[in-house]
Design an enzyme around this catalytic site. Structure first.
Site, PDB file in Angstrom:
ATOM      1  N   LYS A 132      21.394   2.827  -5.021  1.00  0.00           N
ATOM      2  CA  LYS A 132      20.272   2.026  -4.509  1.00  0.00           C
ATOM      3  C   LYS A 132      20.731   0.584  -4.414  1.00  0.00           C
ATOM      4  O   LYS A 132      21.678   0.190  -5.112  1.00  0.00           O
ATOM      5  CB  LYS A 132      19.080   2.120  -5.472  1.00  0.00           C
ATOM      6  CG  LYS A 132      17.755   1.733  -4.852  1.00  0.00           C
ATOM      7  CD  LYS A 132      17.113   2.859  -4.056  1.00  0.00           C
ATOM      8  CE  LYS A 132      15.894   2.376  -3.297  1.00  0.00           C
ATOM      9  NZ  LYS A 132      15.140   3.494  -2.696  1.00  0.00           N
ATOM     10  N   ASP A 172      13.973   0.980   2.512  1.00  0.00           N
ATOM     11  CA  ASP A 172      13.014   1.087   1.408  1.00  0.00           C
ATOM     12  C   ASP A 172      12.019  -0.044   1.658  1.00  0.00           C
ATOM     13  O   ASP A 172      11.906  -0.510   2.808  1.00  0.00           O
ATOM     14  CB  ASP A 172      13.736   0.940   0.043  1.00  0.00           C
ATOM     15  CG  ASP A 172      12.833   1.299  -1.145  1.00  0.00           C
ATOM     16  OD1 ASP A 172      12.679   2.489  -1.431  1.00  0.00           O
ATOM     17  OD2 ASP A 172      12.246   0.387  -1.777  1.00  0.00           O
TER      18      ASP A 172
HETATM   19  P1  NDP Z   1       7.094  -0.643   3.053  1.00  0.00           P
HETATM   20  O1  NDP Z   1       7.720  -1.973   2.857  1.00  0.00           O
HETATM   21  O2  NDP Z   1       7.061  -0.056   4.409  1.00  0.00           O
HETATM   22  O3  NDP Z   1       5.591  -0.668   2.511  1.00  0.00           O
HETATM   23  C1  NDP Z   1       5.285  -0.982   1.193  1.00  0.00           C
HETATM   24  C2  NDP Z   1       3.776  -1.004   1.036  1.00  0.00           C
HETATM   25  O4  NDP Z   1       3.465  -1.155  -0.340  1.00  0.00           O
HETATM   26  C3  NDP Z   1       3.137  -2.167   1.742  1.00  0.00           C
HETATM   27  O5  NDP Z   1       1.845  -1.808   2.147  1.00  0.00           O
HETATM   28  C4  NDP Z   1       3.079  -3.238   0.658  1.00  0.00           C
HETATM   29  O6  NDP Z   1       2.087  -4.213   0.839  1.00  0.00           O
HETATM   30  C5  NDP Z   1       2.763  -2.378  -0.543  1.00  0.00           C
HETATM   31  N1  NDP Z   1       3.227  -3.045  -1.769  1.00  0.00           N
HETATM   32  C6  NDP Z   1       4.474  -3.502  -2.025  1.00  0.00           C
HETATM   33  N2  NDP Z   1       4.525  -4.084  -3.237  1.00  0.00           N
HETATM   34  C7  NDP Z   1       3.298  -3.972  -3.736  1.00  0.00           C
HETATM   35  C8  NDP Z   1       2.689  -4.379  -4.947  1.00  0.00           C
HETATM   36  N3  NDP Z   1       3.390  -5.047  -5.890  1.00  0.00           N
HETATM   37  N4  NDP Z   1       1.377  -4.073  -5.151  1.00  0.00           N
HETATM   38  C9  NDP Z   1       0.667  -3.404  -4.198  1.00  0.00           C
HETATM   39  N5  NDP Z   1       1.184  -3.013  -3.017  1.00  0.00           N
HETATM   40  C10 NDP Z   1       2.457  -3.294  -2.796  1.00  0.00           C
HETATM   41  O7  NDP Z   1       7.832   0.334   2.010  1.00  0.00           O
HETATM   42  P2  NDP Z   1       7.888   1.924   2.013  1.00  0.00           P
HETATM   43  O8  NDP Z   1       6.622   2.474   2.530  1.00  0.00           O
HETATM   44  O9  NDP Z   1       9.161   2.322   2.624  1.00  0.00           O
HETATM   45  O10 NDP Z   1       8.020   2.218   0.447  1.00  0.00           O
HETATM   46  C11 NDP Z   1       6.880   2.417  -0.383  1.00  0.00           C
HETATM   47  C12 NDP Z   1       7.305   3.149  -1.650  1.00  0.00           C
HETATM   48  O11 NDP Z   1       7.880   4.424  -1.293  1.00  0.00           O
HETATM   49  C13 NDP Z   1       8.379   2.460  -2.501  1.00  0.00           C
HETATM   50  O12 NDP Z   1       8.152   2.762  -3.853  1.00  0.00           O
HETATM   51  C14 NDP Z   1       9.666   3.128  -2.041  1.00  0.00           C
HETATM   52  O13 NDP Z   1      10.682   3.041  -3.022  1.00  0.00           O
HETATM   53  C15 NDP Z   1       9.164   4.557  -1.876  1.00  0.00           C
HETATM   54  N6  NDP Z   1       9.990   5.405  -1.023  1.00  0.00           N
HETATM   55  C16 NDP Z   1      10.275   5.043   0.273  1.00  0.00           C
HETATM   56  C17 NDP Z   1      11.026   5.883   1.075  1.00  0.00           C
HETATM   57  C18 NDP Z   1      11.255   5.594   2.516  1.00  0.00           C
HETATM   58  O14 NDP Z   1      11.792   6.485   3.189  1.00  0.00           O
HETATM   59  N7  NDP Z   1      10.890   4.438   3.025  1.00  0.00           N
HETATM   60  C19 NDP Z   1      11.613   7.121   0.527  1.00  0.00           C
HETATM   61  C20 NDP Z   1      11.163   7.458  -0.803  1.00  0.00           C
HETATM   62  C21 NDP Z   1      10.403   6.609  -1.536  1.00  0.00           C
HETATM   63  P3  NDP Z   1       2.487  -5.706   1.286  1.00  0.00           P
HETATM   64  O15 NDP Z   1       2.668  -5.621   2.779  1.00  0.00           O
HETATM   65  O16 NDP Z   1       1.349  -6.531   0.858  1.00  0.00           O
HETATM   66  O17 NDP Z   1       3.767  -6.067   0.566  1.00  0.00           O
END
Ligand code: NDP
Length: 451
Positions: A132, A172
């Site tokens: 990662k 991510d």
């Molecule tokens: P994105 O950046 O596309 O979206 C993240 C989302 O989570 C946004 O809506 C963001 O809101 C919100 N967020 C981030 N930090 C916080 C926080 N501290 N409190 C509340 N909301 C928060 O990321 P992904 O959708 O790609 O990833 C989301 C999760 O899924 C992560 O844990 C990632 O590790 C996991 N994941 C992702 C994969 C992928 O293929 N992308 C694969 C497997 C797991 P805001 O815009 O306000 O920051």
């Protein structure tokens, strides 16, 4: 086999020595405890894991790269961020895992994500190790040019560590198709080769695979369908809460809606919207993907919707809760509210979104709990399909890839269910995922010798 070791004691000792070595890395230690908490029966069955120090070896990254990322903003000001790549374990294949750009990124976060990734990747059945990376860079409010300059500077250092048989990053939080494009472009320029397989999450126009963008969210929905099937129920007509509104949340909502589920809330880091008539996903995509705006704008544009920034999304009633935002976003108090409101299934789209105390409450109350390393493995599984397509120069259609994703999620679900049963904890997907993932990696490490 009789043994003189006390498995519980050995695990405790290993955790203590890992804690002493990694003082203050709270998220990483939380992830280690969560995995090791499932391993007593496994260690009892195979004491070689203890004599060969597999617990200590598996929790120490093979390599950690920390580097300076200097870049210039549109006004000519210079910024310096810190970049990371943790190459955690390559027993099953080259390091594989995403890059996160978020101001909270530090070594503990990257190590917890890398550690989880080892077992998740093992569960996919694909030949990929765990890694990662990322940077404490905040992309919010940055122009396209600034994002490009940051990505180019980040890759200028990282490129020497990457390669299609060596270490293959992906996206991510904060890293989507746009950022993957800039990262790949800079790699291609410095390495002077079009090595498609060195990164995944690429646009299908230039080497990516169809369904990768949707894969984590769709995979989560497929996993939940299997979980609900275990309780003789299905997605149709059930009420869902989905936190986040990024990549994973968006495509989770899309697939749940296609399967007949009713998603009534989603969020960002400022607050959540409650739309009792069902989330309008086109509107979410317009605000979050096209305009890169905030989720409160959804309530401004649609009638009958409430926006809250003073309470938890988990205070709403639902049948199924899907945390898809970030680590430790679902606390013990949230778990209590979900249970009181009749929630029957919780599955993690994000990595480690539920705290240890919340998971314990779900398990005590009979709420089915799907851990992220199983439930969100669809993203990395389709990344492995992307690597396969890059290597073979053969592209699959959307339907073919989606079909493979469904099969993989079904397989992961049955592996977790059957392993949990085999080790005397039926219905405990956390134990099932941890044990099955651990055994595969640990046995490969034993076979490869002391390296
Ligand atoms: P994105 O950046 O596309 O979206 C993240 C989302 O989570 C946004 O809506 C963001 O809101 C919100 N967020 C981030 N930090 C916080 C926080 N501290 N409190 C509340 N909301 C928060 O990321 P992904 O959708 O790609 O990833 C989301 C999760 O899924 C992560 O844990 C990632 O590790 C996991 N994941 C992702 C994969 C992928 O293929 N992308 C694969 C497997 C797991 P805001 O815009 O306000 O920051």
């Amino acid at each position: 086999m009789t043994t003189s070791i006390d498995p519980g004691d050995e695990i405790k000792q290993a955790i203590t020595s890992i804690k002493n070595l990694n003082e203050g890395q709270n998220e990483f230690l939380q992830a280690v405890r969560e995995v090791f908490g499932s391993l007593e029966a496994v260690v009892e069955e195979t004491p070689t894991y203890i004599t060969q120090k597999i617990l200590e070896r598996i929790s120490e990254p093979e390599r950690q790269i920390v580097f300076r990322v200097p870049w210039q903003d549109d006004n000519g000001n210079i910024h310096v961020n810190r970049g990371y790549r943790v190459e955690f374990n390559s027993a099953l294949g080259p390091y594989k895992g995403g890059l996160r750009f978020h101001p909270t990124v530090n070594i503990s976060i990257i190590k917890f994500l890398g550690f989880e990734q080892i077992f998740k990747n093992a569960l996919t059945g694909k030949p990929i190790g765990g890694g990662k990376g990322g940077a404490n860079f905040n992309p919010k409010g940055r122009s396209n040019d600034e994002i490009m300059r940051f990505c180019q500077s980040f890759m200028t250092e990282l490129y020497r560590h990457l390669g299609e048989t060596r270490d293959i990053p992906a996206g991510d939080i904060g890293v989507g198709t746009r950022e993957i494009g800039y990262l790949f472009g800079q790699y291609k320029r410095i390495a002077n080769k079009y090595e498609s397989g060195m990164i995944t999450g690429k646009d299908p126009e230039w080497g990516g695979t169809l369904v990768r963008n949707e894969a984590t969210g769709y995979g989560l929905a497929y996993f939940v369908r299997e979980m609900l099937g275990e309780s003789d129920s299905d997605i149709e007509g059930k009420t869902f809460l989905v936190s986040g509104s990024g990549n994973v949340a968006t495509y989770t909502i899309e697939k749940i809606q296609q399967l007949g589920g009713e998603v009534v809330a989603c969020s960002d880091s400022d607050g959540f919207v409650h739309d009792p008539s069902g989330i309008d996903l086109d509107l979410v995509k317009q605000i979050k993907q096209v305009e890169r705006g905030r989720i409160y704008e959804y309530a401004d544009r649609k009638q009958g919707v409430n926006y809250y920034d003073d309470k938890s999304i988990w205070s709403l009633e639902c049948d199924v809760a899907l945390p898809c935002a970030t680590q430790n976003e679902l606390l013990k108090e949230d778990a209590k509210m979900l249970i009181e409101n009749g929630c029957m299934v919780v599955a993690e789209g994000a990595n480690m979104p539920a705290t240890t105390e919340a998971i314990e409450l779900f398990q005590e109350s009979g709420v089915l709990f799907g851990p992220g390393k199983a439930a969100n493995a669809g993203g990395v599984a389709v990344s492995a399909l992307e690597m396969h397509q890059n290597a073979s120069l053969h592209s699959l259609t959307f339907e073919e890839t989606d079909k493979q994703l469904q099969n993989i999620m079904k397989e992961i679900h049955s592996t977790c269910r059957d392993t949990a049963e085999e080790y005397g904890t039926p219905g405990n997907y956390l134990n099932g995922a941890n044990i099955a993932g651990f055994k595969k990696v640990a046995n490969s490490m034993l076979a490869l010798g002391l390296i």
